[in-house]
Scaffold this active site. Structure first.
Site, PDB file in Angstrom:
ATOM      1  CG  HIS A  21      -1.975  -1.020   1.208  1.00 36.52           C
ATOM      2  ND1 HIS A  21      -3.054  -0.974   2.049  1.00 36.52           N
ATOM      3  CD2 HIS A  21      -2.148  -2.135   0.447  1.00 36.52           C
ATOM      4  CE1 HIS A  21      -3.859  -2.000   1.808  1.00 36.52           C
ATOM      5  NE2 HIS A  21      -3.326  -2.728   0.839  1.00 36.52           N
TER       6      HIS A  21
ATOM      7  CD  GLU B  84      -1.970   4.093   3.243  1.00 38.53           C
ATOM      8  OE1 GLU B  84      -3.145   4.295   3.553  1.00 38.53           O
ATOM      9  OE2 GLU B  84      -1.643   3.304   2.323  1.00 38.53           O
TER      10      GLU B  84
ATOM     11  CB  CYS C 147      -6.559  -0.481   5.378  1.00 35.55           C
ATOM     12  SG  CYS C 147      -4.869  -1.109   5.173  1.00 35.55           S
TER      13      CYS C 147
ATOM     14  CB  CYS D 171      -1.922   1.501   6.282  1.00 31.85           C
ATOM     15  SG  CYS D 171      -1.665   0.750   4.649  1.00 31.85           S
TER      16      CYS D 171
END
Length: 174
Positions: free
Chosen positions: A72, A74, A102, A105
């Site tokens: 992701h 992040e 999410c 993360c």
């Protein structure tokens, strides 16, 4: 002008070198646009050094291209920022992301000990900061950080909506 201690996110006071939080979010949105070009969901992130405003790392979603469910935006920005600083502890940093993080993360941000989080659009499906869970307030976490939400929320959300609408249209056309 109100006085804000270090790493208190003041909506009217962006990091040094930036005239507004909108300008900071533009860095993350640029990354989100790169994700779209590679067929990834358009989520972008930027990790900034809070005291100087220096951009330590940028990233966009890449789970498809990297064949990695943890890729992701992040997480990739945190990894790159940690390498840049030579330390996995990222206190004194601000993570700026186009979409509410999410749960995975959020966990990475807690373990990295980021200084603050800024995000654009809420994620009603998987958001773990405010939408589905008040993740930064979980009592068992050993680190908390301030959150500023809604920076360019409409533009960040529209970027995602356009991407997924185009994907649905492509699938329907097959």
């Amino acid at each position: 002008m109100p006085s804000c201690p270090a790493l208190t996110l003041c909506p009217d006071r962006p990091p040094p070198g930036f005239s507004s939080w909108r300008q900071v979010m533009d860095v993350a949105l640029g990354e989100a646009r790169k994700a779209t070009l590679t067929g990834e969901a358009p989520v972008g992130a930027a990790l900034l050094e809070a005291a100087s405003g220096r951009v330590l790392a940028t990233a966009h979603n890449a789970p498809l291209s990297e064949c990695d469910p943890t890729a992701h935006a992040e997480v990739l920005a945190l990894r790159r920022g940690a390498r840049e600083l030579g330390n996995y502890r990222l206190g004194g940093t601000i993570l700026v992301v186009t979409l509410e993080p999410c749960l995975m993360c959020l966990g990475a941000m807690v373990h990295a000990r980021i200084g603050a989080l800024v995000f654009g659009a809420r994620d009603r499906k998987a958001g773990a900061v405010v939408s589905n869970l008040e993740g930064t307030a979980l009592p068992f976490l050993n680190h908390r950080f301030p959150v500023l939400e809604g920076v360019l929320a409409q533009e960040c959300g529209a970027t995602l909506s356009r991407f997924f609408a185009a994907r649905r249209k492509d699938k329907a056309g097959r």
